[in-house]
Design a protein around this motif. Structure first.
Motif, PDB file in Angstrom:
ATOM      1  N   THR A  89      17.510  11.137  -1.319  1.00 47.73           N
ATOM      2  CA  THR A  89      16.643   9.966  -1.184  1.00 47.73           C
ATOM      3  C   THR A  89      15.283  10.226  -1.833  1.00 47.73           C
ATOM      4  N   THR A  90      14.650   9.150  -2.231  1.00 51.50           N
ATOM      5  CA  THR A  90      13.322   9.203  -2.825  1.00 51.50           C
ATOM      6  C   THR A  90      12.511   8.025  -2.302  1.00 51.50           C
ATOM      7  N   ASN A  91      11.259   8.276  -1.945  1.00 49.70           N
ATOM      8  CA  ASN A  91      10.347   7.192  -1.597  1.00 49.70           C
ATOM      9  C   ASN A  91       9.621   6.750  -2.857  1.00 49.70           C
ATOM     10  N   GLY A  92       9.530   5.474  -3.073  1.00 44.72           N
ATOM     11  CA  GLY A  92       8.891   4.961  -4.279  1.00 44.72           C
ATOM     12  C   GLY A  92       9.134   3.486  -4.489  1.00 44.72           C
ATOM     13  N   PRO A  93      10.401   3.018  -4.368  1.00 46.84           N
ATOM     14  CA  PRO A  93      10.644   1.581  -4.503  1.00 46.84           C
ATOM     15  C   PRO A  93       9.949   0.793  -3.395  1.00 46.84           C
ATOM     16  N   ILE A 114       0.647   1.313  -4.935  1.00 48.43           N
ATOM     17  CA  ILE A 114       0.161   2.591  -5.452  1.00 48.43           C
ATOM     18  C   ILE A 114       0.276   3.579  -4.307  1.00 48.43           C
ATOM     19  N   PRO A 115       1.152   4.583  -4.394  1.00 47.29           N
ATOM     20  CA  PRO A 115       1.411   5.460  -3.252  1.00 47.29           C
ATOM     21  C   PRO A 115       0.211   6.325  -2.887  1.00 47.29           C
ATOM     22  N   GLY A 147      -0.084   9.408  -2.358  1.00 46.69           N
ATOM     23  CA  GLY A 147      -0.201  10.682  -3.065  1.00 46.69           C
ATOM     24  C   GLY A 147      -0.696  10.556  -4.496  1.00 46.69           C
ATOM     25  N   SER A 148      -0.855   9.332  -4.998  1.00 46.66           N
ATOM     26  CA  SER A 148      -1.287   9.129  -6.377  1.00 46.66           C
ATOM     27  C   SER A 148      -2.788   9.363  -6.512  1.00 46.66           C
ATOM     28  N   GLU A 149      -3.203   9.913  -7.650  1.00 44.70           N
ATOM     29  CA  GLU A 149      -4.628  10.078  -7.908  1.00 44.70           C
ATOM     30  C   GLU A 149      -5.321   8.734  -8.087  1.00 44.70           C
ATOM     31  N   PHE A 150      -4.555   7.663  -8.223  1.00 42.18           N
ATOM     32  CA  PHE A 150      -5.112   6.323  -8.381  1.00 42.18           C
ATOM     33  C   PHE A 150      -5.120   5.533  -7.071  1.00 42.18           C
ATOM     34  N   TYR A 151      -4.754   6.191  -5.967  1.00 41.27           N
ATOM     35  CA  TYR A 151      -4.731   5.526  -4.658  1.00 41.27           C
ATOM     36  C   TYR A 151      -6.153   5.273  -4.173  1.00 41.27           C
ATOM     37  N   ASN A 152      -6.382   4.059  -3.622  1.00 39.66           N
ATOM     38  CA  ASN A 152      -7.695   3.677  -3.104  1.00 39.66           C
ATOM     39  C   ASN A 152      -7.585   3.402  -1.602  1.00 39.66           C
ATOM     40  N   PRO A 153      -7.990   4.345  -0.756  1.00 30.06           N
ATOM     41  CA  PRO A 153      -7.790   4.200   0.691  1.00 30.06           C
ATOM     42  C   PRO A 153      -8.496   2.985   1.291  1.00 30.06           C
TER      43      PRO A 153
END
Length: 510
Positions: free
Chosen positions: A260-264, A312-313, A315-321
């Motif tokens: 399994t993969t988380n992403g979709p 945008i997950p 763990g991404s460097e583009f994630y904005n909390p």
């Protein structure tokens, strides 16, 4: 102080300059000795159109028959396919050097073939999935038979990713778009429309020792429970779209393996060509009306999670909390927004989804229930998948449930679901213009500095939350399951999960 990268620095930091790839494996691993894998597809490909987006099953078949200039390795890194190397020159043009590869008819893949693909797919009436992006390419030069130089309106950092997408494979010059003559590891031997496809290993494939299988029988099991039963009974060796209610049972079966993969993610699209969803306040109301945890529970048996922002997950460097709960469940706010939009008593509408995939139907049913609580009475339209795709492309809906993954793990991969300037597609809202978002995607593509790109995509996310061209609903775990004797198949990471069919070239028994 921000460190600024030039174009070469950007490429080196992302591994793009390491475009060369050594393909290992002796010829005694030829596919004739590898056996035939029985792969259970969730649906028959709605189309064989090489450049159209028609879903994961169609994408998997394309990954068996065709190859692009680039592709993705099992770990998700960009790698060469028909191109053995790629780089950007000092003018910003991208240069691809082709390897020695052949089409299935034995003729060589040439620069002229590649140029023809780009020029045909970028035509305004092509309806290619990447037509909008490719329009930025102003000329394609072929200085020799192995070199392709693409000149763009401005330097584009993300261009290589376009040519790694399974909706932009290369086909031989002059072939029809639905050709099954490709340069991939398998050839299409026969089809039984709606039932199965038979593929055979191609000995002329450019990767030495691959594919390891002698063939693949792709058999359609549209019913997800029958798909699992076929695997348990030994009627098939590998299945896609493992239903979430079956994952725990498969994990407990020593004869089976679950990957399994988380992403979709699941989300809503809108028909922006007419009221009421041409109004952003109505779209915002929908965003705040739905309790996402119930979708994760009902559709994914808690193998997912609420998605209250752009996909945008974390763990991404583009994630904005600061945006993580921007579309939080707030029925009072939803009701107020409806009144501001001129619908204090709600309205009736049709929601498009499909009954072919349980998670699509369950997601639609949860949305229907919550929208009814703020006065939006939803009638569900649940055709089989190919009809759902057609209706989505035509805009035959008011709002629609959709599930997918971004084109890649870069924020630019979200343009396929957000950018309203692109040609109509079932994966994004219909006739809903997004001028500010479109401009920011363009700006991000032309920027090579990572910190600058972060700021651009943060601004883009804020505008998307305010204008709501889509509504995020739920992350989901996506799974493949196989017999324990199957090896080499890899469920690829993050947003690339639907590219896992690439690894069928390395799959074998034992």
């Amino acid at each position: 102080m921000t460190t600024r990268l030039n174009r070469r620095g950007f490429l080196a930091s992302t591994g793009a300059l390491a475009g060369g790839l050594a393909f290992l494996g002796p010829r005694d691993l030829l596919a004739q000795e590898g056996g035939t894998l029985r792969f259970a597809l969730s649906t028959y490909p709605p189309s064989f159109d090489a450049w159209a987006s028609s879903g994961t099953a169609a994408g998997t078949i394309k990954l068996l028959i065709h190859r692009g200039l680039l592709g993705y390795a099992p770990d998700g890194t960009l790698r060469g396919e028909l191109a053995e190397s790629w780089k950007v020159d000092d003018t910003g043009a991208w240069i691809f050097k082709l390897r020695d590869a052949k089409w299935h008819d034995g003729t060589p893949v040439t620069a002229e073939d590649i140029a023809w693909n780009v020029l045909e797919a970028q035509k305004s009436d092509s309806a290619a999935h990447f037509q909008g992006q490719l329009s930025a390419i102003t000329s394609v030069e072929t200085p020799d038979t192995k070199t392709v130089r693409m000149v763009t309106t401005e330097p584009l950092a993300v261009l290589p990713g376009w040519f790694a997408d399974f909706n932009m494979p290369m086909i031989k010059k002059g072939e029809p778009r639905d050709t099954t003559l490709g340069a991939g590891p398998f050839t299409l031997a026969s089809t039984d429309r709606g039932v199965s496809l038979s593929l055979k290993a191609w000995e002329g494939y450019y990767k030495e020792g691959l594919p390891k299988l002698s063939g693949i029988e792709a058999i359609v099991y549209a019913d997800e429970n029958l798909r699992v039963a076929a695997l348990e009974a030994g009627d098939v060796d590998l299945i896609e779209y493992v239903p979430w209610q079956s994952m725990t049972k498969i994990e407990g079966n020593d004869e089976l393996t679950l990957q399994t993969t988380n992403g979709p993610f699941m989300y809503l699209t809108f028909n922006g060509s007419r009221p009421p969803f041409d109004n952003p306040k109505v779209r915002q109301a929908v965003a705040h009306a739905i309790k996402r945890e119930d979708i994760a529970a009902a559709a994914f048996y808690d193998r997912g999670g609420a998605l209250e922002h752009l996909p945008i997950p974390e763990g991404s460097e583009f994630y904005n909390p600061e945006f993580k709960d921007a579309w939080n469940y707030d029925p009072d706010k939803a009701t107020a927004l409806l009144a501001e939009a001129g619908y204090p008593d709600g309205f009736e509408c049709t929601m498009l989804s499909t009954a072919q995939y349980g998670m699509h139907q369950s997601t639609a049913e949860v949305c229907q229930a919550y929208l009814s609580m703020i006065g939006i009475n939803v009638q569900l339209d649940l055709p089989e998948w190919s009809t759902r795709v057609q209706k989505g492309n035509e805009g035959s809906y008011d709002l629609a449930v959709m599930g997918t993954a971004a084109s890649n793990n870069d924020p630019d991969g979200l343009s396929s679901v957000l950018d309203g300037s692109l040609p109509a597609s079932f994966v994004r809202s219909f006739a809903l213009e997004t001028p500010e978002i479109s401009a920011l995607f363009a700006k991000g593509r032309a920027t090579f500095d990572t910190e600058e790109r972060k700021a651009i995509y943060k601004e883009m996310e804020k505008i998307a939350i305010d204008t709501t061209p889509m509504v995020g609903l739920s992350w989901r775990s996506q799974g493949y399951a196989m017999k324990s004797g199957v090896s080499g198949f890899t469920s690829m990471p993050g947003q690339l999960i639907f590219y896992s069919g690439t690894t069928l070239e390395e799959t074998m028994f034992g």
